[in-house]
Design a protein around this motif. Sequence first.
Motif: not given
Lengths: 354, 354
Positions: B345-354
């Motif tokens: 989730m941490a990666l999703a929150a910081t690497k997201r494109k939207s």
Amino acid sequence: MVLPGISEIRSAIDAELDSFTRSRASELKAIDTHLNPVAEALSEYVLDGGKRFRPIFAYLGHLAAGATPSQQVLRACSALELVHVCALIHDDVMDGSDSRRSKPALHKRFEALHSQSAYSGSPEKFGLAAAILFGDLALAWSDQMISESGITELQVKRAIPIFHEMRAELMAGQYLDVLEGALGKSDLDRSRKIARYKSGRYSIERPLRFGAALAGASESLQQSLSDFGLPLGEAFQLRDDILGVFGDSKVTGKPSGDDIREGKRTVLIAMTSERSDSSVRAKIERALGDSTLNAIQVAEIQRLIEDSGALAECEELIQRLLNQALSALEHPELDINVAKSLEEMALAATKRKS
Amino acid sequence: MVLPGISEIRSAIDAELDSFTRSRASELKAIDTHLNPVAEALSEYVLDGGKRFRPIFAYLGHLAAGATPSQQVLRACSALELVHVCALIHDDVMDGSDSRRSKPALHKRFEALHSQSAYSGSPEKFGLAAAILFGDLALAWSDQMISESGITELQVKRAIPIFHEMRAELMAGQYLDVLEGALGKSDLDRSRKIARYKSGRYSIERPLRFGAALAGASESLQQSLSDFGLPLGEAFQLRDDILGVFGDSKVTGKPSGDDIREGKRTVLIAMTSERSDSSVRAKIERALGDSTLNAIQVAEIQRLIEDSGALAECEELIQRLLNQALSALEHPELDINVAKSLEEMALAATKRKS
């Protein structure tokens, strides 16, 4: 058992709101000093001049069920005022109303803060944003106040569904009211239905049942409170309609005829339309929503409404609904003193000048 | 014990939101057929396309404390999404944003309803009123969903204060954000503080602690979740700042450069100001809040931000905050699988494109 009178209950509600709001205001100030004006504006708004109808009716609902006075219940009932604070703040934004209780509406206060502080950007957008956010905050506080009131789990279980229903009905009723303005024609049945939803239930019947549920009232007593609250709530809204057109601005704290300028399609306007010929109807249609109307033009509309007989019809309907409400107070479980207080509140709700 | 993965949790949250929202929508329809478009617009808004970060973090907070999966807790965690729905609807009104998730913002949908139905009065005022009211409704629903979730009295007692704190901090942070735009000058310390309040706590740390409190987590584990959530939340907001200027509109669902047009004084803008000479600063100041900027002008501002080194500095800060967050996951009480999900989730929150 000596029961508290209305003015005693009102003071106790004010004290609860004062204490709760001050705690929240200190928390805001602790986050950032820029929140000081927010904390002050909100405290002042909550503590200043409300009639506290909803908390009082709720607490009377509790006493009606034979429950003993309880500070915890009084606190939970006071929370209903915070829902109302949200409704007023957001209503003034939606209607574009500039004043409330003889003072600037909340969005206007923040517009003024913007101008006085020489902030950049649009003062109107700033005022709008502040009013939306602080209405939201008041709504969130209403839950918090109930949740911290100290009522028991059983009381929460009994009463909270009514609280949730009340808030959803309020929003739905407000939308139908806005929609009625947009539909652009007056309809007596529809406007009475909206009056019942928007105000009838929300202002009186739901608060009464909320309080009664906190006391675990019998189904039969709850029904009587509904039979009292529903017609009274409609009468309360009809009085609002009349005050919105004929109210004395010194007493209401809003400019006289504000409802005409805002284009509100109330029961009073629908009655006038039904009773008028097409030329009078056209005059009223032109005036509705015209924000530039001056005092003379407002007086002309007032005269048309009065001459049509709609004002008298509306007053008669208020009286009929009030009588219907009062007759529901003859319930064997209802203490005579509580019944007297409910009657006192019923008169206050329908005979008020503001 | 087999723990559910992120996508499984997200589907379960969607199902809970679906079921709750559909029940509320039927109630609205039952009040008046004119509420059908409202019920549909709200259902669609809630059910369509949210990333569900807050409910997922909350539920992971619960699992982090070693609690077994619970449908009641999942339901209570899902309620956080309704707070977010209110925030998005009201935010779009305050910012004057026309779109959200590649669709018209809620106030725009009701503006369109007004125009299509040939209602009288101003479509903008109608859209504004509808969006204010339905944001309020979503906020009220968030309490109702927790209250009907079936969690125990002890769980309510432990977790609800965090829920109330979270909502107040959100409103306060949003106001400080609006104020920052109005103050008309960029300040790195202030904008980082706002990022921490507005999003850092609200989006990640408070949800985690809400879930952990539902599980009765130890003080030490709660502290670790804060040590993970606070820097991650700030990084999450910094990613938002970058996407608000550099995001691909096809992926974000918002026009590229929207934050510039809306005049948002983000950390990224403050970094750019600090690193630029007065002529570049003046160009950026002129562009901020200019709603007429075209794609070429936006591209020019993007170039200035990139050339100043602020974009790289912001990316580095995100990475540093992410590393700081991840290092807090080494806690003896934390199950390895939950730690893995939190990292995902941490990666999703910081690497997201939207």
